[in-house]
Design a protein around this motif. Structure first.
Motif, PDB file in Angstrom:
ATOM      1  N   ILE A   1       1.242  -1.645  -0.345  1.00 43.95           N
ATOM      2  CA  ILE A   1       0.037  -0.087   0.037  1.00 43.95           C
ATOM      3  C   ILE A   1       0.974   1.239   0.454  1.00 43.95           C
ATOM      4  O   ILE A   1       0.467   2.748  -0.804  1.00 43.95           O
ATOM      5  CB  ILE A   1      -0.489  -0.387   1.439  1.00 43.95           C
ATOM      6  N   PHE A   2       2.250   0.905   0.741  1.00 39.34           N
ATOM      7  CA  PHE A   2       2.336   2.366   0.981  1.00 39.34           C
ATOM      8  C   PHE A   2       3.875   2.691  -0.237  1.00 39.34           C
ATOM      9  O   PHE A   2       3.265   4.183  -0.187  1.00 39.34           O
ATOM     10  CB  PHE A   2       3.428   1.656   2.358  1.00 39.34           C
ATOM     11  N   MET A   3       3.711   1.456  -1.446  1.00 41.68           N
ATOM     12  CA  MET A   3       4.654   2.238  -1.929  1.00 41.68           C
ATOM     13  C   MET A   3       4.254   2.713  -3.450  1.00 41.68           C
ATOM     14  O   MET A   3       4.845   4.134  -3.749  1.00 41.68           O
ATOM     15  CB  MET A   3       5.032   0.797  -3.201  1.00 41.68           C
ATOM     16  N   PRO A   4       2.782   2.674  -3.451  1.00 48.22           N
ATOM     17  CA  PRO A   4       2.223   3.727  -5.053  1.00 48.22           C
ATOM     18  C   PRO A   4       2.240   4.469  -4.579  1.00 48.22           C
ATOM     19  O   PRO A   4       2.350   5.077  -5.320  1.00 48.22           O
ATOM     20  CB  PRO A   4       1.082   2.131  -4.936  1.00 48.22           C
TER      21      PRO A   4
ATOM     22  N   LYS B   1       3.233  10.260  -4.913  1.00 44.38           N
ATOM     23  CA  LYS B   1       3.760  11.712  -4.602  1.00 44.38           C
ATOM     24  C   LYS B   1       4.705  12.018  -5.233  1.00 44.38           C
ATOM     25  O   LYS B   1       5.356  13.039  -5.065  1.00 44.38           O
ATOM     26  CB  LYS B   1       3.862  10.968  -2.729  1.00 44.38           C
ATOM     27  N   ASN B   2       5.587  11.061  -4.985  1.00 43.88           N
ATOM     28  CA  ASN B   2       7.234  11.133  -6.146  1.00 43.88           C
ATOM     29  C   ASN B   2       7.376  11.708  -7.755  1.00 43.88           C
ATOM     30  O   ASN B   2       7.434  13.164  -8.165  1.00 43.88           O
ATOM     31  CB  ASN B   2       7.805  10.101  -6.111  1.00 43.88           C
ATOM     32  N   LEU B   3       5.607  11.709  -8.506  1.00 47.48           N
ATOM     33  CA  LEU B   3       5.975  11.070  -9.785  1.00 47.48           C
ATOM     34  C   LEU B   3       5.008  13.344  -9.896  1.00 47.48           C
ATOM     35  O   LEU B   3       5.420  13.609 -10.460  1.00 47.48           O
ATOM     36  CB  LEU B   3       4.682  10.945 -10.132  1.00 47.48           C
ATOM     37  N   LYS B   4       4.027  12.699  -8.387  1.00 45.86           N
ATOM     38  CA  LYS B   4       3.541  14.195  -8.608  1.00 45.86           C
ATOM     39  C   LYS B   4       4.659  15.468  -8.282  1.00 45.86           C
ATOM     40  O   LYS B   4       4.414  16.513  -8.713  1.00 45.86           O
ATOM     41  CB  LYS B   4       2.333  14.326  -7.478  1.00 45.86           C
TER      42      LYS B   4
ATOM     43  N   ILE C   1       5.672  18.512 -10.945  1.00 48.88           N
ATOM     44  CA  ILE C   1       5.002  20.123 -10.544  1.00 48.88           C
ATOM     45  C   ILE C   1       6.324  20.544 -10.808  1.00 48.88           C
ATOM     46  O   ILE C   1       6.581  22.100 -10.787  1.00 48.88           O
ATOM     47  CB  ILE C   1       4.770  20.079  -8.679  1.00 48.88           C
ATOM     48  N   GLU C   2       7.133  19.953 -10.081  1.00 45.00           N
ATOM     49  CA  GLU C   2       8.867  21.286 -10.187  1.00 45.00           C
ATOM     50  C   GLU C   2       9.372  21.105 -11.832  1.00 45.00           C
ATOM     51  O   GLU C   2       9.390  22.224 -11.924  1.00 45.00           O
ATOM     52  CB  GLU C   2      10.036  20.085  -9.824  1.00 45.00           C
ATOM     53  N   LYS C   3       8.844  20.511 -12.693  1.00 42.74           N
ATOM     54  CA  LYS C   3       9.109  20.761 -14.163  1.00 42.74           C
ATOM     55  C   LYS C   3       8.094  21.146 -15.158  1.00 42.74           C
ATOM     56  O   LYS C   3       9.103  22.537 -15.895  1.00 42.74           O
ATOM     57  CB  LYS C   3       8.850  19.133 -15.083  1.00 42.74           C
ATOM     58  N   ASN C   4       7.037  21.815 -14.088  1.00 39.44           N
ATOM     59  CA  ASN C   4       5.870  22.585 -14.956  1.00 39.44           C
ATOM     60  C   ASN C   4       6.171  23.711 -13.882  1.00 39.44           C
ATOM     61  O   ASN C   4       6.043  25.101 -14.508  1.00 39.44           O
ATOM     62  CB  ASN C   4       4.630  22.106 -14.311  1.00 39.44           C
TER      63      ASN C   4
ATOM     64  N   VAL D   1       7.512  22.322  -2.368  1.00 44.98           N
ATOM     65  CA  VAL D   1       8.012  21.926  -3.457  1.00 44.98           C
ATOM     66  C   VAL D   1       8.815  22.743  -4.518  1.00 44.98           C
ATOM     67  O   VAL D   1      10.464  22.840  -4.751  1.00 44.98           O
ATOM     68  CB  VAL D   1       7.288  21.421  -4.945  1.00 44.98           C
ATOM     69  N   ALA D   2       8.778  24.264  -4.587  1.00 42.12           N
ATOM     70  CA  ALA D   2       9.156  25.237  -4.828  1.00 42.12           C
ATOM     71  C   ALA D   2      10.392  25.571  -3.791  1.00 42.12           C
ATOM     72  O   ALA D   2      11.554  25.801  -4.022  1.00 42.12           O
ATOM     73  CB  ALA D   2       8.291  26.853  -4.767  1.00 42.12           C
TER      74      ALA D   2
END
Ligand code: C2E
Ligand code: MG
Ligand code: MG
Ligand code: MG
Length: 281
Positions: free
Chosen positions: A12-15, A20-23, A27-30, A80-81
């Motif tokens: 459950i924890f992994m996904p 969260k990381n993908l998000k 965000i960082e990219k954008n 993130v910023a």
């Protein structure tokens, strides 16, 4: 956490972590593009003086407006910023936009207004932060005594000597510092004695249910008593009901802010409230 609860939880924890990381990466990219294309907008929420129920100030609250996708909350992108360092550029842009809006309001006859701006710890401790602020104050001929910066307890205490230096410098110019989300950070109260602080903003979690929670009432009363003895002003955050407002007046709170008075609004919409100044609830 996952390890203690056995391996079943791991699935459950992994996904969740992955998502969260993908998000975060997304965000960082954008963010870079958002800065270049100026996709940021300031909303403003009024702060009411409880002695006369008039607007005293507005707090600038940042919004990331993505074309066709809607608004992203600062709670999502500010962390993130901060991590990626974009906060320095974004933070400077917030101050500049807010100063410009303040000037515009002044020209329209709204000359009483004070302005509160949120700072993240990483942002105000970067090199030349205080010089940047001083330059913008001069460029837009802003009255520094009308400006407050909001910082958190944790932000105030981390690298205490750096905090002390920067706060002292800006304080000497006339700028005030408020402790945001007061009561929720991990810190001692020593900084209240040693840093030039002008006031505290009691976190919304202590204001909610003020009429039913003995604990909240005790905490709020205690904070106000202590703050006033230290010559600090007190703002209550997240006031949503008339009952909460009544209690806050009763216990001598100085200012209040929350949906009861107004949600954060874009510049053009807040203007009507600022002109009327008196808030009727
Ligand atoms: P904050 O400074 O504590 O701001 C108060 C938050 O509570 C705002 O959320 C505001 O919209 C919300 N709020 C106000 N009244 C009520 C109420 O009656 N009920 C409820 N439920 N909420 C209320 P927002 O705008 O989403 O901002 C969240 C946080 O993001 C801020 O918390 C602040 O820490 C940060 N932030 C916002 N703008 C900036 C910025 O320009 N720079 C930095 N560094 N941080 C910012
Ligand atoms: Mg704030
Ligand atoms: Mg707050
Ligand atoms: Mg908060």
């Amino acid at each position: 956490c996952a390890k203690e609860n056995g391996k079943n939880d791991f699935q459950i924890f992994m996904p969740y972590m992955l998502m969260k990381n993908l998000k975060k990466i997304e965000i960082e990219k954008n963010l870079k593009k958002a800065i270049e294309e100026d996709q940021f907008q300031l909303y403003y929420q009024p702060v009411i003086s409880l002695s006369d129920m008039e607007i005293h100030s507005v707090e600038a609250l940042l919004r990331w407006v993505l074309p066709e996708k809607g608004i992203i909350s600062p709670l999502e992108f500010i962390p993130v910023a901060e991590e990626s360092g974009f906060i320095v550029k974004i933070g400077e842009m917030v101050i500049e936009k807010a100063f410009l809006d303040m000037k515009e309001w002044e020209k329209k006859g709204i000359d009483y207004l004070h302005l509160a701006i949120n700072l993240s710890a990483r942002q105000f401790k970067t090199k030349f932060f205080e010089n940047m602020v001083q330059k913008l104050i001069e460029r837009y001929s802003i009255d520094p005594t009308k400006i407050s910066f909001e910082i958190t307890e944790t932000g105030a205490v981390e690298n205490f000597d750096v905090s002390l230096r920067i706060l002292s410098f800006l304080c000497q110019m006339g700028i005030k510092f408020l402790i945001d989300d007061f009561g929720t950070g991990y810190s001692s109260l020593i900084y209240l004695k040693r840093l030039p602080i002008g006031g505290v903003k009691i976190d919304r979690s202590f204001i909610t249910e003020l009429e039913n929670s003995k604990e909240n009432r005790a905490i709020v009363e205690g904070i106000i008593l202590m703050a006033h003895k230290l010559d600090l002003k007190v703002v209550a955050e997240g006031v949503e009901t008339k009952k909460e407002l009544e209690i806050l007046k009763e216990v001598g709170c100085d200012f209040a802010q929350g949906y009861l008075f107004s949600k954060p609004l874009p510049k053009t919409e807040i203007e009507k409230l600022l002109i009327a100044r008196k808030i009727i609830v």
